[in-house]
Design a protein around this motif. Structure first.
Motif, mmCIF file in Angstrom:
data_model
loop_
_atom_site.group_PDB
_atom_site.id
_atom_site.type_symbol
_atom_site.label_atom_id
_atom_site.label_comp_id
_atom_site.label_asym_id
_atom_site.label_seq_id
_atom_site.Cartn_x
_atom_site.Cartn_y
_atom_site.Cartn_z
ATOM 1 N N CYS A 261 0.660 -1.190 -0.418
ATOM 2 C CA CYS A 261 -0.449 -0.199 0.470
ATOM 3 C C CYS A 261 0.737 1.169 0.286
ATOM 4 O O CYS A 261 2.078 1.408 1.136
ATOM 5 C CB CYS A 261 -0.878 0.084 1.621
ATOM 6 S SG CYS A 261 -1.600 1.569 1.363
ATOM 7 N N ASP A 262 1.097 2.032 -0.931
ATOM 8 C CA ASP A 262 1.447 4.017 -1.023
ATOM 9 C C ASP A 262 0.390 4.161 -1.115
ATOM 10 O O ASP A 262 -0.382 5.036 -2.050
ATOM 11 C CB ASP A 262 2.072 3.740 -2.726
ATOM 12 C CG ASP A 262 2.274 4.887 -2.623
ATOM 13 O OD1 ASP A 262 2.759 5.357 -1.738
ATOM 14 O OD2 ASP A 262 3.470 5.261 -3.746
ATOM 15 N N ARG A 263 -0.263 4.601 0.814
ATOM 16 C CA ARG A 263 -1.249 5.281 0.708
ATOM 17 C C ARG A 263 -0.940 6.307 -0.087
ATOM 18 O O ARG A 263 -2.076 7.793 -0.031
ATOM 19 C CB ARG A 263 -1.377 5.305 2.279
ATOM 20 C CG ARG A 263 -2.053 4.750 3.402
ATOM 21 C CD ARG A 263 -2.580 4.823 4.524
ATOM 22 N NE ARG A 263 -3.843 5.780 4.793
ATOM 23 C CZ ARG A 263 -4.715 5.462 4.092
ATOM 24 N NH1 ARG A 263 -5.515 4.090 4.066
ATOM 25 N NH2 ARG A 263 -5.704 6.047 5.040
ATOM 26 N N VAL A 264 0.117 7.657 0.132
ATOM 27 C CA VAL A 264 0.101 8.848 0.020
ATOM 28 C C VAL A 264 0.031 8.770 -1.510
ATOM 29 O O VAL A 264 -0.433 9.801 -2.458
ATOM 30 C CB VAL A 264 2.113 9.099 -0.136
ATOM 31 C CG1 VAL A 264 2.326 10.518 -0.302
ATOM 32 C CG2 VAL A 264 2.017 9.307 1.215
ATOM 33 N N ASN A 265 0.276 8.054 -2.030
ATOM 34 C CA ASN A 265 -0.405 8.034 -3.982
ATOM 35 C C ASN A 265 -1.824 7.485 -4.280
ATOM 36 O O ASN A 265 -2.563 7.894 -4.995
ATOM 37 C CB ASN A 265 0.748 7.890 -4.802
ATOM 38 C CG ASN A 265 2.454 8.046 -4.591
ATOM 39 O OD1 ASN A 265 1.931 9.624 -4.722
ATOM 40 N ND2 ASN A 265 3.419 7.802 -3.350
ATOM 41 N N ALA A 266 -2.262 7.038 -3.038
ATOM 42 C CA ALA A 266 -3.481 5.715 -3.372
ATOM 43 C C ALA A 266 -3.689 5.089 -3.857
ATOM 44 O O ALA A 266 -4.201 5.113 -4.855
ATOM 45 C CB ALA A 266 -4.509 6.776 -3.807
ATOM 46 N N ARG A 267 -1.676 4.258 -4.414
ATOM 47 C CA ARG A 267 -2.191 3.080 -5.143
ATOM 48 C C ARG A 267 -1.541 1.629 -4.188
ATOM 49 O O ARG A 267 -1.045 2.119 -3.264
ATOM 50 C CB ARG A 267 -0.909 3.458 -6.129
ATOM 51 C CG ARG A 267 -0.999 4.835 -6.979
ATOM 52 C CD ARG A 267 -2.005 4.008 -7.685
ATOM 53 N NE ARG A 267 -1.646 5.606 -9.130
ATOM 54 C CZ ARG A 267 -2.375 6.322 -8.915
ATOM 55 N NH1 ARG A 267 -3.500 6.488 -7.907
ATOM 56 N NH2 ARG A 267 -2.499 6.959 -10.131
ATOM 57 N N VAL A 268 -1.928 0.386 -4.999
ATOM 58 C CA VAL A 268 -1.327 -1.004 -4.068
ATOM 59 C C VAL A 268 -0.195 -1.222 -5.609
ATOM 60 O O VAL A 268 -0.917 -1.167 -6.505
ATOM 61 C CB VAL A 268 -2.345 -1.738 -4.522
ATOM 62 C CG1 VAL A 268 -2.127 -3.288 -3.877
ATOM 63 C CG2 VAL A 268 -3.647 -1.240 -3.291
ATOM 64 N N LEU A 269 0.179 -1.369 -4.739
ATOM 65 C CA LEU A 269 1.744 -1.289 -5.934
ATOM 66 C C LEU A 269 1.924 -3.014 -6.018
ATOM 67 O O LEU A 269 2.021 -3.992 -4.606
ATOM 68 C CB LEU A 269 3.818 -0.832 -5.663
ATOM 69 C CG LEU A 269 3.402 0.606 -5.192
ATOM 70 C CD1 LEU A 269 4.890 0.600 -4.345
ATOM 71 C CD2 LEU A 269 3.006 1.073 -7.084
ATOM 72 N N VAL A 270 1.778 -3.581 -7.114
ATOM 73 C CA VAL A 270 1.748 -5.105 -7.817
ATOM 74 C C VAL A 270 3.341 -5.026 -7.745
ATOM 75 O O VAL A 270 3.632 -5.243 -8.574
ATOM 76 C CB VAL A 270 0.971 -5.484 -8.105
ATOM 77 C CG1 VAL A 270 0.744 -7.120 -8.928
ATOM 78 C CG2 VAL A 270 -0.784 -5.085 -7.890
ATOM 79 N N ALA A 271 4.349 -6.225 -7.146
ATOM 80 C CA ALA A 271 5.797 -6.300 -7.752
ATOM 81 C C ALA A 271 5.853 -8.174 -7.772
ATOM 82 O O ALA A 271 5.370 -8.862 -6.738
ATOM 83 C CB ALA A 271 6.062 -5.747 -6.527
#
Length: 138
Positions: free
Chosen positions: A47-57
């Motif tokens: 979870c990248d809350r600052v950018n409202a993104r979920v990073l799938v790696a």
């Protein structure tokens, strides 16, 4: 010589990638990591809350944008990796935290597939650790 096994006709019939999900805070971010016990992670959802993104790696090398796809029981969503977000040895795609594909992963019947051009497809179980990351990001 032994013939190379062909992939199953249906992705749901493929053998699950060996490993388990674990949840934890990594650099103060809610993260689900998939891998074998004591081994390096093969895939993560962060979870990248600052950018409202979920990073799938997923583990792998890619210096340019690579085509990726998430396949769930609800269908397939094409993605593209972001080389600027991908640390060495990883291929990362961003998904907005409110994107319905995240719910598709969480509620897929038992598993989902993560495909990345040039790398082996990962067949991953849809366990509660994934839902936790998604909910932490919303």
């Amino acid at each position: 010589s032994t013939p190379t096994p062909s992939p199953p006709a249906d992705w749901r019939d493929a053998a699950q990638t060996p490993g388990t999900w674990r949840w934890g805070l990594v650099n103060a971010r809610s993260t689900a990591s998939f891998g074998t016990s004591g081994g390096a992670a093969l895939a993560t959802l962060t979870c990248d809350r600052v950018n409202a993104r979920v990073l799938v790696a997923r583990r792998g090398d890619g210096t340019a944008s690579l085509p990726m796809a998430l396949t769930t029981t609800f269908g397939t969503r094409p993605l593209s990796s972001d080389p600027l977000r991908s640390p060495p040895g990883w291929v990362v795609a961003e998904i907005h935290s409110n994107d319905p594909v995240l719910d598709s992963i969480a509620f897929s019947r038992g598993r989902f597939a993560l495909e990345t051009a040039g790398l082996a497809t990962l067949y991953l179980p849809s366990w509660p650790e994934i839902s936790r990351v998604i909910e932490d990001c919303r």
